[in-house]
Design a protein around this motif. Structure first.
Motif, PDB file in Angstrom:
ATOM      1  N   PRO A  54       1.065  -1.185  -0.071  1.00 10.86           N
ATOM      2  CA  PRO A  54      -0.044  -0.040  -0.016  1.00 10.86           C
ATOM      3  C   PRO A  54       0.922   1.223  -0.138  1.00 10.86           C
ATOM      4  N   PHE A  55       0.305   2.369  -0.591  1.00 11.55           N
ATOM      5  CA  PHE A  55       0.982   3.665  -0.361  1.00 11.55           C
ATOM      6  C   PHE A  55      -0.264   4.690   0.048  1.00 11.55           C
ATOM      7  N   ARG A  56       0.171   6.009   0.371  1.00 12.45           N
ATOM      8  CA  ARG A  56      -0.606   6.788   0.611  1.00 12.45           C
ATOM      9  C   ARG A  56      -0.754   7.931  -0.279  1.00 12.45           C
ATOM     10  N   TYR A  57      -1.762   8.125  -1.222  1.00  8.48           N
ATOM     11  CA  TYR A  57      -1.463   9.065  -2.218  1.00  8.48           C
ATOM     12  C   TYR A  57      -2.338  10.533  -1.735  1.00  8.48           C
ATOM     13  N   PHE A  58      -1.684  11.811  -1.925  1.00  8.18           N
ATOM     14  CA  PHE A  58      -2.300  13.215  -1.551  1.00  8.18           C
ATOM     15  C   PHE A  58      -2.162  13.942  -2.934  1.00  8.18           C
ATOM     16  N   GLY A  59      -3.377  14.128  -3.576  1.00  9.57           N
ATOM     17  CA  GLY A  59      -3.239  14.881  -4.871  1.00  9.57           C
ATOM     18  C   GLY A  59      -3.732  16.324  -4.535  1.00  9.57           C
ATOM     19  N   VAL A  60      -2.999  17.414  -4.908  1.00  9.85           N
ATOM     20  CA  VAL A  60      -3.464  18.715  -4.847  1.00  9.85           C
ATOM     21  C   VAL A  60      -3.347  19.492  -5.959  1.00  9.85           C
ATOM     22  N   ASP A  61      -4.708  20.027  -6.226  1.00  7.06           N
ATOM     23  CA  ASP A  61      -4.819  20.922  -7.456  1.00  7.06           C
ATOM     24  C   ASP A  61      -5.817  21.919  -7.281  1.00  7.06           C
ATOM     25  N   ARG A  62      -5.208  23.289  -7.671  1.00  6.85           N
ATOM     26  CA  ARG A  62      -6.356  24.477  -7.265  1.00  6.85           C
ATOM     27  C   ARG A  62      -7.615  24.056  -8.007  1.00  6.85           C
ATOM     28  N   ALA A  63      -7.795  23.416  -9.138  1.00  5.39           N
ATOM     29  CA  ALA A  63      -8.833  23.184 -10.193  1.00  5.39           C
ATOM     30  C   ALA A  63      -9.923  22.115  -9.716  1.00  5.39           C
ATOM     31  N   HIS A  64     -11.178  22.465  -9.324  1.00  6.46           N
ATOM     32  CA  HIS A  64     -12.045  21.543  -9.002  1.00  6.46           C
ATOM     33  C   HIS A  64     -12.173  20.300 -10.159  1.00  6.46           C
ATOM     34  N   SER A  65     -12.131  20.976 -11.441  1.00  7.68           N
ATOM     35  CA  SER A  65     -12.671  20.085 -12.445  1.00  7.68           C
ATOM     36  C   SER A  65     -11.372  18.951 -12.628  1.00  7.68           C
ATOM     37  N   MET A  66     -10.012  19.318 -12.358  1.00  4.69           N
ATOM     38  CA  MET A  66      -9.078  18.432 -12.366  1.00  4.69           C
ATOM     39  C   MET A  66      -9.079  17.365 -11.134  1.00  4.69           C
ATOM     40  N   LEU A  67      -9.752  17.745 -10.117  1.00  8.41           N
ATOM     41  CA  LEU A  67      -9.810  17.107  -8.909  1.00  8.41           C
ATOM     42  C   LEU A  67     -11.010  15.742  -9.260  1.00  8.41           C
ATOM     43  N   ARG A  68     -11.715  16.420  -9.860  1.00  8.20           N
ATOM     44  CA  ARG A  68     -12.873  15.564 -10.518  1.00  8.20           C
ATOM     45  C   ARG A  68     -12.558  14.382 -11.234  1.00  8.20           C
ATOM     46  N   LEU A  69     -11.907  14.912 -12.252  1.00  6.44           N
ATOM     47  CA  LEU A  69     -11.371  13.902 -13.302  1.00  6.44           C
ATOM     48  C   LEU A  69     -10.223  12.985 -12.715  1.00  6.44           C
ATOM     49  N   GLY A  70      -9.529  13.425 -11.745  1.00  8.71           N
ATOM     50  CA  GLY A  70      -8.458  12.715 -11.053  1.00  8.71           C
ATOM     51  C   GLY A  70      -8.983  11.771 -10.144  1.00  8.71           C
ATOM     52  N   TYR A  71     -10.189  11.944  -9.303  1.00  6.65           N
ATOM     53  CA  TYR A  71     -10.876  10.876  -8.627  1.00  6.65           C
ATOM     54  C   TYR A  71     -11.351  10.039  -9.471  1.00  6.65           C
ATOM     55  N   SER A  72     -11.909  10.426 -10.625  1.00  4.28           N
ATOM     56  CA  SER A  72     -12.742   9.187 -11.575  1.00  4.28           C
ATOM     57  C   SER A  72     -11.638   8.279 -12.082  1.00  4.28           C
ATOM     58  N   LEU A  73     -10.598   8.775 -12.588  1.00  2.00           N
ATOM     59  CA  LEU A  73      -9.450   7.780 -12.931  1.00  2.00           C
ATOM     60  C   LEU A  73      -8.807   6.746 -11.699  1.00  2.00           C
ATOM     61  N   ALA A  74      -8.806   7.558 -10.802  1.00  2.00           N
ATOM     62  CA  ALA A  74      -8.279   6.790  -9.508  1.00  2.00           C
ATOM     63  C   ALA A  74      -9.198   5.550  -9.173  1.00  2.00           C
ATOM     64  N   GLN A  75     -10.652   5.859  -9.189  1.00  2.00           N
ATOM     65  CA  GLN A  75     -11.473   5.080  -8.933  1.00  2.00           C
ATOM     66  C   GLN A  75     -11.408   3.854 -10.163  1.00  2.00           C
ATOM     67  N   GLU A  76     -11.399   4.118 -11.207  1.00  2.00           N
ATOM     68  CA  GLU A  76     -11.195   3.355 -12.476  1.00  2.00           C
ATOM     69  C   GLU A  76     -10.120   2.463 -12.193  1.00  2.00           C
ATOM     70  N   ALA A  77      -9.076   2.970 -11.820  1.00  2.00           N
ATOM     71  CA  ALA A  77      -7.870   2.119 -11.635  1.00  2.00           C
ATOM     72  C   ALA A  77      -7.772   1.199 -10.502  1.00  2.00           C
ATOM     73  N   LYS A  78      -8.397   1.832  -9.393  1.00  2.00           N
ATOM     74  CA  LYS A  78      -8.836   0.979  -8.277  1.00  2.00           C
ATOM     75  C   LYS A  78      -9.528  -0.243  -8.317  1.00  2.00           C
ATOM     76  N   GLY A  79     -10.833   0.146  -9.315  1.00  2.00           N
ATOM     77  CA  GLY A  79     -11.673  -1.176  -9.673  1.00  2.00           C
ATOM     78  C   GLY A  79     -11.034  -2.278 -10.529  1.00  2.00           C
ATOM     79  N   ARG A  80      -9.787  -1.564 -11.212  1.00  2.00           N
ATOM     80  CA  ARG A  80      -9.116  -2.880 -12.086  1.00  2.00           C
ATOM     81  C   ARG A  80      -7.905  -3.305 -11.113  1.00  2.00           C
ATOM     82  N   ASP A  81      -7.918  -3.287  -9.852  1.00  2.00           N
ATOM     83  CA  ASP A  81      -6.972  -3.954  -9.068  1.00  2.00           C
ATOM     84  C   ASP A  81      -5.425  -3.276  -9.481  1.00  2.00           C
TER      85      ASP A  81
END
Ligand SMILES: C[S@@+](CC[C@H](N)C(=O)[O-])C[C@H]1O[C@@H](n2cnc3c(N)ncnc32)[C@H](O)[C@@H]1O
Length: 274
Positions: free
Chosen positions: A118-145
């Protein structure tokens, strides 16, 4: 590129763009393809929380991923491969990705570190839109183990708002990938904020990975960034401009730097600990 990474990008980026009713053979989302880099993503440094023309902030973030992210993923995977290959086995590291965009360094780190631990990831971005897209990609990758089940993912707008929990002594890797060209960034102030955040993480060793285009305009704030870290007790372990070809995109000159600080030892108070 790993299968899970290719499939995640295909699902979250390419399919969304191709399925959008505004997309035609010469446009994405109704914007001429040959003008997107300049008009829509501003070479990567647009304000991704404002719309442009008929495009929403989320459209702009999606087009950023389409045009810039693959190259950055390749560059970061190359850098993490070198970093992880050289170090002793890193246990439960913390990754702080500043100006994270759509989870770019998180995806590359997961590709290199794998699901082995395991690792801990902390993503920081001033743009909400980037954080939303980052979250989607993170969930997709997690869902693919792609990541260990105990890997944790956090997204915030401000570095100062990150809660790192109890103090820890494991490695922390800080990433600044294509961040310093942003007109909003003051390099000395950014380093002060990073050093303050590291204080809250704990006394463990730290590696700061800087990547950027080697173009003068993009790289101009690097000397201030490096010198501020050196003043804060870091040493420059690598600082090089590489002709980067290990990518499906056009080769180009990339500036890589690695700044490190060893674990902080406890300061003995004279007369008390003797
Ligand atoms: C060129 S993109 C790089 C994204 C990602 N690191 C990558 O390599 O794909 C720059 C990112 O930094 C963000 N950004 C710009 N100024 C910032 C600041 N002062 N604090 C946090 N994020 C910032 C932008 O919103 C954008 O997502």
């Amino acid at each position: 590129m790993n299968n899970w990474l290719r499939d995640s990008i295909s699902e979250v980026i390419n399919q969304r763009l191709n399925d959008d009713a505004r997309t035609t053979s010469t446009t994405y989302l109704g914007w001429p393809r040959n003008r997107i880099f300049r008009d829509v993503i501003g070479g990567g440094q647009a304000d991704f929380d404002t719309g442009v023309g008929h495009l929403t902030p989320d459209d702009r973030a999606l087009l950023y991923a389409k045009y810039n992210q693959i190259r950055h993923l390749d560059e970061l995977s190359h850098a993490f491969g070198r970093l992880l290959g050289q170090s002793e086995k890193i246990h439960r590291p913390t990754l702080i990705d500043i100006g994270c965009g759509p989870f770019t360094a998180g995806l590359s780190f997961a590709e290199c570190f794998g699901a082995q631990g395991p690792f801990r990831y902390f993503g920081v971005d001033r743009a909400h839109s980037m954080l939303r897209l980052g979250y989607s990609l993170a969930q997709e990758a997690k869902g693919r183990d792609a990541m260990h089940p105990q890997t944790t993912l956090n997204f915030e707008r401000n570095l100062g708002d990150l809660d790192f929990g109890y103090s820890r002594g494991e490695w922390t890797i800080v990433v600044a990938s294509y961040l310093l060209a942003s007109p909003t960034v003051d390099a000395s102030e950014l380093v002060r904020e990073i050093v303050d955040a590291l204080q809250r993480v704990g006394p463990g060793p730290v590696a700061v990975l800087y990547t950027n285009s080697a173009h003068e305009y993009a790289d101009a704030k690097y000397p201030q960034f490096r010198d501020s870290f050196v003043e804060a007790g870091f040493t420059v372990e690598a600082d090089e401009i590489e002709w980067f070809t290990d990518t499906s995109k056009e080769p180009k000159h990339v500036h890589y730097a690695l700044l490190c600080r060893p674990a902080q030892t406890t300061i003995a108070v004279p007369g008390v600990l003797r």
